[in-house]
Motif scaffolding. Structure first.
Motif, PDB file in Angstrom:
ATOM      1  N   HIS A   1      -9.823  -4.669   0.591  1.00  0.00           N
ATOM      2  CA  HIS A   1     -10.122  -3.193   0.196  1.00  0.00           C
ATOM      3  C   HIS A   1     -11.482  -3.088   0.429  1.00  0.00           C
ATOM      4  CE1 HIS A   1     -10.438   0.293  -2.288  1.00  0.00           C
ATOM      5  NE2 HIS A   1     -11.318  -0.484  -2.844  1.00  0.00           N
TER       6      HIS A   1
ATOM      7  N   ALA B   1      -4.709  -4.568   2.282  1.00  0.00           N
ATOM      8  CA  ALA B   1      -4.615  -4.852   0.695  1.00  0.00           C
ATOM      9  C   ALA B   1      -3.466  -4.712  -0.035  1.00  0.00           C
ATOM     10  CB  ALA B   1      -5.890  -4.152   0.277  1.00  0.00           C
TER      11      ALA B   1
ATOM     12  N   GLU C   1      -4.624  -1.814  -9.482  1.00  0.00           N
ATOM     13  CA  GLU C   1      -5.560  -1.726  -8.322  1.00  0.00           C
ATOM     14  C   GLU C   1      -4.888  -1.213  -7.118  1.00  0.00           C
ATOM     15  OE1 GLU C   1      -7.509  -5.471  -7.869  1.00  0.00           O
ATOM     16  OE2 GLU C   1      -8.255  -5.517 -10.002  1.00  0.00           O
ATOM     17  N   ARG C   2      -3.692  -1.496  -7.101  1.00  0.00           N
ATOM     18  CA  ARG C   2      -2.601  -0.910  -5.985  1.00  0.00           C
ATOM     19  C   ARG C   2      -2.428   0.425  -6.189  1.00  0.00           C
ATOM     20  NH1 ARG C   2       3.411  -2.961  -5.007  1.00  0.00           N
ATOM     21  NH2 ARG C   2       3.717  -1.791  -6.786  1.00  0.00           N
TER      22      ARG C   2
ATOM     23  N   ARG D   1      -8.479  -7.901  -2.975  1.00  0.00           N
ATOM     24  CA  ARG D   1      -9.815  -7.280  -3.134  1.00  0.00           C
ATOM     25  C   ARG D   1     -10.871  -7.219  -1.960  1.00  0.00           C
ATOM     26  NH1 ARG D   1      -9.894  -9.703  -9.280  1.00  0.00           N
ATOM     27  NH2 ARG D   1      -8.607  -8.160 -10.064  1.00  0.00           N
TER      28      ARG D   1
ATOM     29  N   ASP E   1      -7.144  -0.952   3.638  1.00  0.00           N
ATOM     30  CA  ASP E   1      -6.467  -0.798   2.631  1.00  0.00           C
ATOM     31  C   ASP E   1      -4.762  -1.127   2.620  1.00  0.00           C
ATOM     32  OD1 ASP E   1      -8.012  -0.161   0.814  1.00  0.00           O
ATOM     33  OD2 ASP E   1      -8.428   1.953   1.373  1.00  0.00           O
TER      34      ASP E   1
ATOM     35  N   ILE F   1      -5.587   2.514  -4.751  1.00  0.00           N
ATOM     36  CA  ILE F   1      -5.668   2.530  -3.351  1.00  0.00           C
ATOM     37  C   ILE F   1      -4.529   3.634  -2.974  1.00  0.00           C
ATOM     38  CG2 ILE F   1      -5.070   1.393  -1.260  1.00  0.00           C
ATOM     39  CD1 ILE F   1      -6.321  -1.260  -2.521  1.00  0.00           C
TER      40      ILE F   1
END
Length: 301
Positions: free
Chosen positions: A216, A224, A244-245, A213, A221, A248
């Protein structure tokens, strides 16, 4: 005279070998003690067998006969197992009143209050614990949890910093401070805690999630995603990591990767299907994935 002498001798031998008759008060006291022991240890046996409700009844009946701290502690454990946290806290408070310097009792009260999200109760317990031990790192950590629960980020950070100063190896405090600093967009401070934790833990999921996080938030990214990959490698069922992945990947234009991660999210948590209309056929995948991610705040920041 001989008869009286005989009775006197018999009384002597009864007294000597414990056979003397007891007074009604003594008999009552002995009977209560016996019943107390039976009820207390029946409760212990019931707890071991998973019969929590019966154990609570036994402990309560025992305490009606005799106030006993050990039995009261057993009772609060049983109440906690039942989910009756208010009643468990009440029992701990009674115990703490008799042992106000017992920091662990106040900490247990704070812990149960935290589970109930009763942050005012938690602060009161922490105040009592601090009076008994002002230099206790764990107490300061619990203080911070209470303040953060009340959305008082400044006092929360202050308590976490004190906890870390008192015990630099209290990694939970560093993790919570890093997470809180990230929410406050204090990326440099969050990075210091993240790096410290990363050097001292081996593939710990919460630490890797903090690092992901943070990267990011810093705009890196690719880095991340590499941290999210490590989270998923450590725990293939980590819902937030997939969510979350995937977000992105979607923002980076990787529609297939985003779709695969969203499919995994829906597989792990079918309830989220309600946020997505239609199925994941080749046609309209981009629109449906976009809708899925627009209906959630995947990073929780």
């Amino acid at each position: 005279m001989a008869k009286n002498k005989e009775y006197s001798t018999m009384g002597f031998w009864k007294t000597l070998f414990g056979g003397a008759e007891l007074s009604p008060e003594e008999e009552k006291k002995n009977a209560e003690a016996k019943n107390f022991d039976l009820l207390k240890y029946d409760g212990v046996k019931a707890m071991r067998m998973g019969q929590t409700d019966y154990a609570v009844k036994c402990y309560r009946k025992a305490l009606e006969i005799q106030d006993d701290l050990e039995t009261r502690d057993y009772l609060q454990q049983a109440l906690t197992r039942q989910g009756n946290l208010d009643e468990a806290v009440a029992e701990l408070k009674v115990m703490a009143q008799t042992q106000p310097e017992n920091v662990s009792l106040w900490q247990r009260i704070a812990h149960l209050a935290y589970q109930e999200e009763n942050y005012d109760e938690m602060l009161e317990a922490c105040q009592q614990a601090e009076q008994a031990d002002a230099e206790n790192a764990e107490v300061n950590y619990q203080y911070a949890q209470a303040y953060l629960g009340k959305q008082d980020l400044i006092n929360g950070i202050a308590r976490l910093t004190k906890a870390v100063a008192l015990d630099e190896n209290l990694l939970d405090a560093r993790l919570l401070r890093g997470q809180t600093l990230l929410k406050m967009s204090e990326l440099n401070g969050a990075a210091e805690d993240a790096n410290y934790l990363l050097e001292r833990t081996e593939e710990q999921e919460d630490v890797l999630m903090l690092c992901a996080r943070l990267e990011h938030a810093k705009g890196d990214d690719d880095k991340a995603i590499s941290f999210y990959d490590r989270v998923i490698e450590a725990n293939p069922f980590h819902l937030d990591a997939f969510r979350e992945r995937g977000k992105i990947k979607f923002d980076k234009g990787d529609k297939q990767g985003a779709e695969e991660d969203m499919q995994k999210v829906l597989e792990l948590n079918p309830k989220e299907t309600s946020d997505v209309s239609g199925d994941y056929s080749a046609e309209g995948v981009e629109q449906r994935v976009k809708q899925a991610y627009s209906n959630m705040n995947p990073f929780g920041i």
